[in-house]
Design an enzyme around this catalytic site. Structure first.
Site, PDB file in Angstrom:
ATOM      1  N   GLY A  11       0.842  -1.200   0.000  1.00  0.00           N
ATOM      2  CA  GLY A  11       0.000   0.000   0.000  1.00  0.00           C
ATOM      3  C   GLY A  11       0.878   1.251   0.000  1.00  0.00           C
ATOM      4  O   GLY A  11       0.633   2.203  -0.756  1.00  0.00           O
ATOM      5  N   HIS A  12       1.921   1.227   0.842  1.00  0.00           N
ATOM      6  CA  HIS A  12       2.851   2.359   0.855  1.00  0.00           C
ATOM      7  C   HIS A  12       3.592   2.447  -0.473  1.00  0.00           C
ATOM      8  O   HIS A  12       3.891   3.534  -0.957  1.00  0.00           O
ATOM      9  CB  HIS A  12       3.868   2.203   1.991  1.00  0.00           C
ATOM     10  CG  HIS A  12       3.252   2.191   3.355  1.00  0.00           C
ATOM     11  ND1 HIS A  12       3.204   1.073   4.157  1.00  0.00           N
ATOM     12  CD2 HIS A  12       2.645   3.181   4.069  1.00  0.00           C
ATOM     13  CE1 HIS A  12       2.622   1.369   5.302  1.00  0.00           C
ATOM     14  NE2 HIS A  12       2.267   2.635   5.274  1.00  0.00           N
TER      15      HIS A  12
ATOM     16  N   GLN B 134      -6.595   6.199   0.581  1.00  0.00           N
ATOM     17  CA  GLN B 134      -8.051   6.324   0.767  1.00  0.00           C
ATOM     18  C   GLN B 134      -8.594   5.311   1.777  1.00  0.00           C
ATOM     19  O   GLN B 134      -9.729   5.421   2.220  1.00  0.00           O
ATOM     20  CB  GLN B 134      -8.768   6.151  -0.576  1.00  0.00           C
ATOM     21  CG  GLN B 134      -8.724   7.417  -1.419  1.00  0.00           C
ATOM     22  CD  GLN B 134      -8.987   7.167  -2.888  1.00  0.00           C
ATOM     23  OE1 GLN B 134      -9.340   6.058  -3.293  1.00  0.00           O
ATOM     24  NE2 GLN B 134      -8.801   8.189  -3.699  1.00  0.00           N
ATOM     25  N   LYS B 135      -7.783   4.308   2.116  1.00  0.00           N
ATOM     26  CA  LYS B 135      -8.268   3.345   3.114  1.00  0.00           C
ATOM     27  C   LYS B 135      -8.619   4.074   4.411  1.00  0.00           C
ATOM     28  O   LYS B 135      -9.629   3.804   5.040  1.00  0.00           O
ATOM     29  CB  LYS B 135      -7.223   2.265   3.403  1.00  0.00           C
ATOM     30  CG  LYS B 135      -7.754   1.234   4.389  1.00  0.00           C
ATOM     31  CD  LYS B 135      -6.753   0.177   4.677  1.00  0.00           C
ATOM     32  CE  LYS B 135      -5.694   0.604   5.650  1.00  0.00           C
ATOM     33  NZ  LYS B 135      -6.105   0.668   7.055  1.00  0.00           N
ATOM     34  N   ASP B 136      -7.760   5.028   4.791  1.00  0.00           N
ATOM     35  CA  ASP B 136      -8.020   5.828   5.995  1.00  0.00           C
ATOM     36  C   ASP B 136      -8.826   7.053   5.581  1.00  0.00           C
ATOM     37  O   ASP B 136      -8.333   8.191   5.630  1.00  0.00           O
ATOM     38  CB  ASP B 136      -6.689   6.223   6.636  1.00  0.00           C
ATOM     39  CG  ASP B 136      -5.900   5.004   7.068  1.00  0.00           C
ATOM     40  OD1 ASP B 136      -6.418   4.233   7.883  1.00  0.00           O
ATOM     41  OD2 ASP B 136      -4.779   4.807   6.556  1.00  0.00           O
TER      42      ASP B 136
ATOM     43  N   SER C 204      -2.786  -3.276   5.228  1.00  0.00           N
ATOM     44  CA  SER C 204      -2.590  -2.477   6.443  1.00  0.00           C
ATOM     45  C   SER C 204      -1.445  -3.107   7.226  1.00  0.00           C
ATOM     46  O   SER C 204      -1.288  -4.340   7.218  1.00  0.00           O
ATOM     47  CB  SER C 204      -3.874  -2.526   7.287  1.00  0.00           C
ATOM     48  OG  SER C 204      -3.595  -2.164   8.621  1.00  0.00           O
ATOM     49  N   SER C 205      -0.688  -2.271   7.924  1.00  0.00           N
ATOM     50  CA  SER C 205       0.391  -2.819   8.755  1.00  0.00           C
ATOM     51  C   SER C 205      -0.195  -3.739   9.825  1.00  0.00           C
ATOM     52  O   SER C 205       0.459  -4.677  10.280  1.00  0.00           O
ATOM     53  CB  SER C 205       1.172  -1.685   9.416  1.00  0.00           C
ATOM     54  OG  SER C 205       1.627  -0.791   8.420  1.00  0.00           O
TER      55      SER C 205
HETATM   56  O1  PAF Z   1      -1.792   6.805   8.386  1.00  0.00           O
HETATM   57  C1  PAF Z   1      -0.780   6.781   9.139  1.00  0.00           C
HETATM   58  O2  PAF Z   1       0.120   5.960   8.973  1.00  0.00           O
HETATM   59  C2  PAF Z   1      -0.675   7.793  10.267  1.00  0.00           C
HETATM   60  O3  PAF Z   1      -1.908   8.082  10.803  1.00  0.00           O
HETATM   61  C3  PAF Z   1       0.046   9.084   9.848  1.00  0.00           C
HETATM   62  C4  PAF Z   1      -0.695   9.825   8.757  1.00  0.00           C
HETATM   63  C5  PAF Z   1       1.466   8.748   9.382  1.00  0.00           C
HETATM   64  C6  PAF Z   1       0.170  10.028  11.048  1.00  0.00           C
HETATM   65  O4  PAF Z   1       0.867   9.444  12.092  1.00  0.00           O
END
Ligand code: PAF
Length: 282
Positions: free
Chosen positions: A33-34, A146-148, A183-184
Site C-alpha cells: 500500500g505504501h 483512501q483506506k483511511d 494495512s500494517s
Molecule cells: O496513516 C498513518 O500511517 C498515520 O496516521 C500518519 C498519517 C502517518 C500520522 O501518524
C-alpha cells in the site's frame, strides 16, 4: 541512495532549497500500500521523503502502541528499492520534546463519528503530528491512502483551514488478491483470520451492487453489509455507515447527482485486531 535522518535540523538542511518535494507520512512496517504512494510520488516529485514515526499521540491507552510493528532496517531497504531520497525517522523526544503543549483539534463534526467514536483523541494526535511533519518537511505534495478515509478528509480540511502550501494527493486503497485492504495491522492476523478478513470488502461490494441496482437508502445498504457478515461470528462490527467522503456527514439517502460522494465505511474487530475499509458508492 536513500539517506536516513533522525533529527529535524538535519532533514531540514538536506531539503533546504529543494523544490518538488513529495512526502509520504507513515508509521513504518511498509507494505505494498505504501509502495503505491511512494511510486506515485516518485513519478511526480523530484525529491521523495518518507517519514516513519509511530506517533504515540494518536494511540489511546490500551491500544496497540507498544505492539505496533517496528522494522526500520527492513523499511529502509524497501525505500532504497523504490529510490526514495530521504527517510525521516525521528524518535518521540525529537518530535515532541518533553511535552507537546499545542494540539491541533480538527472539527468535532469530523472526528466524533466513525473511528472517532471508539478512538477518542486519535484524530487530534493525527492532525497534530501531520501538522508538525508538514512544517518540518515543507513538501509540495503529501500522499495519503483512501483506506483511511476519515483521516484523509480531516487532513484535507486541515490543509485548507490552516493554509498549508501543500497539495494533498489521495491514493486508491491497495488490496491483496482476496480483496483485503493492505494495512500494517494485517500482520497481527492469524492464518485462520486471514481467510475471514476478505469478507469485509466482499460485504461492501455486496452493498455496492445493491446500490447500482437502485437501492439508495443508507440504512438498507448498511443492513446488506451486516447480513453479509452475520454468518461470521469471528467478526465483531464496530460501525458501518454511509457518509459524505469530504465532510464525513451522515447521508440518509444517496442522490444520483455526481455532486454526492457517498462513502460506505466500516470498522470491525477480528479477534483483537481492528480493521477498517470503505468503498465509494457513486
Ligand atoms: O496513516 C498513518 O500511517 C498515520 O496516521 C500518519 C498519517 C502517518 C500520522 O501518524
Amino acid at each position: 541512495m536513500t539517506q536516513l535522518f533522525t533529527e529535524i535540523d538535519r532533514v531540514r538542511d538536506f531539503l533546504h532549497g529543494q523544490h518538488g518535494i513529495g512526502l509520504i507520512p507513515t508509521m513504518g512496517a511498509l507494505h505494498q500500500g505504501h509502495l503505491s504512494l511512494i511510486q506515485r510520488s516518485r513519478c511526480q516529485d523530484r525529491t521523495v521523503v518518507v517519514s516513519i514515526f509511530i506517533n504515540p499521540l494518536q494511540f489511546s491507552p490500551g491500544e496497540d502502541y507498544h505492539l505496533y510493528p517496528r522494522q526500520l532496517e527492513r523499511d529502509l531497504e524497501f525505500c532504497q528499492g523504490l529510490e526514495v531520497d530521504a527517510v525521516f525517522a525521528p524518535n518521540a523526544q525529537e518530535i515532541f520534546g518533553l511535552t507537546q503543549s499545542t494540539l491541533v483539534h480538527p472539527p468535532a463534526a469530523m472526528t466524533e463519528g466513525l473511528c472517532g467514536r471508539s478512538r477518542s483523541g486519535h484524530f487530534v494526535g493525527v492532525a497534530t503530528v501531520v501538522t508538525k511533519l508538514l512544517n518540518i518537511v515543507q513538501p509540495n505534495r503529501a500522499y495519503f491512502g483512501q483506506k483511511d478515509a476519515q483521516q484523509l478528509a480531516i487532513i484535507q480540511n486541515l490543509v485548507k483551514d490552516l493554509n498549508f502550501s501543500v497539495e494533498v494527493i489521495s491514493c486508491p486503497t491497495a488490496r491483496d488478491n482476496q480483496g483485503l485492504a493492505l494495512s500494517s495491522r494485517n500482520q497481527y492476523l492469524t492464518e485462520a483470520q486471514k481467510k475471514i478478513a476478505p469478507q469485509i470488502y466482499a460485504s461492501l461490494q455486496a452493498a455496492q451492487v445493491a446500490f447500482k441496482n437502485g437501492e439508495k437508502n443508507s440504512d438498507r445498504l448498511c443492513q446488506i453489509v451486516i447480513n453479509h457478515l452475520a454468518d461470521l461470528p469471528e467478526l465483531a462490527l464496530d460501525y458501518v455507515q454511509v457518509v459524505d467522503q469530504h465532510t464525513l456527514a451522515s447521508i440518509e439517502c444517496i442522490q444520483d447527482s455526481a455532486q454526492d460522494f457517498a462513502l460506505l465505511a466500516i470498522a470491525v474487530y477480528l479477534g483483537k485486531t481492528r480493521l477498517i475499509d470503505n468503498i465509494l458508492l457513486n
